[in-house]
Design a protein around this motif. Structure first.
Motif, PDB file in Angstrom:
ATOM      1  N   PRO A 119       0.826  -1.211   0.000  1.00 58.07           N
ATOM      2  CA  PRO A 119       0.000   0.000   0.000  1.00 58.07           C
ATOM      3  C   PRO A 119       0.856   1.255   0.000  1.00 58.07           C
ATOM      4  CG  PRO A 119      -0.026  -1.050   2.167  1.00 58.07           C
ATOM      5  CD  PRO A 119       0.663  -1.996   1.242  1.00 58.07           C
ATOM      6  N   SER A 120       0.478   2.212  -0.835  1.00 51.06           N
ATOM      7  CA  SER A 120       1.238   3.450  -0.961  1.00 51.06           C
ATOM      8  C   SER A 120       0.304   4.568  -1.372  1.00 51.06           C
ATOM      9  CB  SER A 120       2.351   3.275  -2.006  1.00 51.06           C
ATOM     10  OG  SER A 120       2.922   4.521  -2.358  1.00 51.06           O
ATOM     11  N   GLY A 121       0.601   5.771  -0.919  1.00 48.22           N
ATOM     12  CA  GLY A 121      -0.164   6.937  -1.324  1.00 48.22           C
ATOM     13  C   GLY A 121       0.325   7.541  -2.622  1.00 48.22           C
ATOM     14  N   GLY A 122       1.335   6.937  -3.249  1.00 49.67           N
ATOM     15  CA  GLY A 122       1.873   7.463  -4.498  1.00 49.67           C
ATOM     16  C   GLY A 122       0.888   7.309  -5.645  1.00 49.67           C
ATOM     17  N   THR A 123       1.019   8.187  -6.632  1.00 51.64           N
ATOM     18  CA  THR A 123       0.113   8.171  -7.770  1.00 51.64           C
ATOM     19  C   THR A 123       0.821   7.866  -9.076  1.00 51.64           C
ATOM     20  OG1 THR A 123       0.405  10.554  -8.071  1.00 51.64           O
ATOM     21  CG2 THR A 123      -1.421   9.838  -6.674  1.00 51.64           C
ATOM     22  N   VAL A 124       2.150   7.790  -9.074  1.00 50.79           N
ATOM     23  CA  VAL A 124       2.903   7.599 -10.307  1.00 50.79           C
ATOM     24  C   VAL A 124       3.408   6.174 -10.456  1.00 50.79           C
ATOM     25  CG1 VAL A 124       4.946   8.368 -11.602  1.00 50.79           C
ATOM     26  CG2 VAL A 124       3.540  10.020 -10.397  1.00 50.79           C
ATOM     27  N   ASN A 125       3.662   5.476  -9.347  1.00 50.43           N
ATOM     28  CA  ASN A 125       4.200   4.118  -9.382  1.00 50.43           C
ATOM     29  C   ASN A 125       3.420   3.198  -8.449  1.00 50.43           C
ATOM     30  OD1 ASN A 125       6.938   4.436 -10.949  1.00 50.43           O
ATOM     31  ND2 ASN A 125       6.878   6.137  -9.488  1.00 50.43           N
ATOM     32  N   ALA A 126       3.375   1.919  -8.810  1.00 51.40           N
ATOM     33  CA  ALA A 126       2.857   0.871  -7.929  1.00 51.40           C
ATOM     34  C   ALA A 126       4.033   0.057  -7.411  1.00 51.40           C
ATOM     35  CB  ALA A 126       1.882  -0.033  -8.680  1.00 51.40           C
ATOM     36  N   MET A 127       3.924  -0.415  -6.176  1.00 50.11           N
ATOM     37  CA  MET A 127       4.977  -1.217  -5.579  1.00 50.11           C
ATOM     38  C   MET A 127       4.406  -2.555  -5.116  1.00 50.11           C
ATOM     39  SD  MET A 127       7.427   1.415  -3.488  1.00 50.11           S
ATOM     40  CE  MET A 127       6.270   1.654  -2.152  1.00 50.11           C
TER      41      MET A 127
END
Length: 299
Positions: A38-46
């Motif tokens: 889970p991440s709050g980023g919008t450009v990459n998935a991890m």
């Protein structure tokens, strides 16, 4: 965690798709579990890959350049910085319906710090200043231009538009007149006249890792390059309380004009992010609100 707003329609990527990519291109890791992180980023998935690795894939075409930037520069930066940075273990290519390059990194332990919940903010401020100072001191030739390292004036139209958008969202409670006044002071501040310096250029809490209150790693170097040193002052307002903010400034020896530009840049980013993310990305929206409060309280 990048705050860039490049495409409102991120590409869906699934655990199974990542498993197929790994099996097809790196069969030595085919048996390892894959789980989205889970991440709050919008450009990459991890995606976690086993216990010791993470797969990072762009979600938008605009994020593809980050992959090549990190592959080229992270090995060179790592040797010169006092803080751990991501290590690229493998370079993935398009496949299995996924259209862009992607990478496998060594997993870095730690937690993202939270504004208002720091166990030792002064020590963290010192650690952050040490990292920023080391970045500024890099002599690596051929640096790219940092993603947000240009003149403050380039942010003017988007910042003013965001202030007007927030006037139409009274429930957010933003003092738009005060924000406009801070922004006007930012535009009046002298610009950077020295040589451009190396920057991380996206020092958001989501791109920092801490352990026992100390900075343990800095991640997401997709914005890195040379530019105005004010661009790496973001943690002063997006993370640090006022006393630690002063420690951060003193440790870096920041002059008044650079401080004003750094504050304005940080405010601009928050003003733009809040209307964009307020209903879709709670982490980014919460940090934007924190920044706006911190900057306006400082005046």
């Amino acid at each position: 965690m990048s705050t860039r707003q490049r495409d409102p329609r991120p590409l869906p990527v699934t655990d199974d798709q990542v498993r197929r990519l790994i099996a097809g291109q790196f069969p030595q890791w085919a048996g390892l579990p894959v789980e989205r992180f889970p991440s709050g980023g919008t450009v990459n998935a991890m995606f976690r890959l086993g216990d010791a690795m993470v797969v990072r894939l762009p979600l938008t075409a605009g994020g593809v350049g980050d992959v090549t930037t990190e592959r080229e520069w992270l090995p060179r930066l790592a040797a010169a910085l006092p803080t751990a940075v991501p290590e690229v273990l493998a370079a993935g290519e398009p496949g299995e319906g996924y259209p862009w390059p992607w990478s496998v990194y060594r997993w870095l332990p730690g937690e993202n710090p939270g504004a208002g919940a720091l166990s030792d903010p002064v020590r963290l401020a010192e650690d952050l200043a040490g990292f920023v100072s080391a970045m500024r001191g890099l002599g690596l030739p051929g640096a790219p231009r940092a993603h947000r390292g240009g003149p403050v004036a380039t942010l003017d139209a988007a910042t003013r538009a965001a202030i007007e958008a927030l006037r139409g969202i009274p429930e957010e409670g933003v003092d738009c007149d005060a924000a406009a006044a801070v922004w006007a002071r930012t535009l009046r501040a002298p610009g950077w006249t020295g040589p451009p310096v190396w920057l991380h250029a996206d020092l958001m809490p989501g791109n920092l890792l801490v352990r026992e209150g100390r900075l343990s790693a800095v991640i997401d170097f997709g914005c890195t390059g040379e530019g105005d040193p004010a661009c790496d002052l973001f943690p002063a307002w997006n993370l640090l309380p006022a006393p630690a903010r002063a420690v951060f400034r003193e440790a870096l020896g920041v002059d008044d004009a650079t401080w004003v530009r750094g504050r304005g840049r940080t405010l601009s980013q928050a003003l733009i992010a809040l209307p964009h993310h307020r209903r879709t990305n709670p982490a980014m929206a919460a940090n934007a609100r924190h920044v706006i409060r911190a900057v306006l309280a400082e005046g």
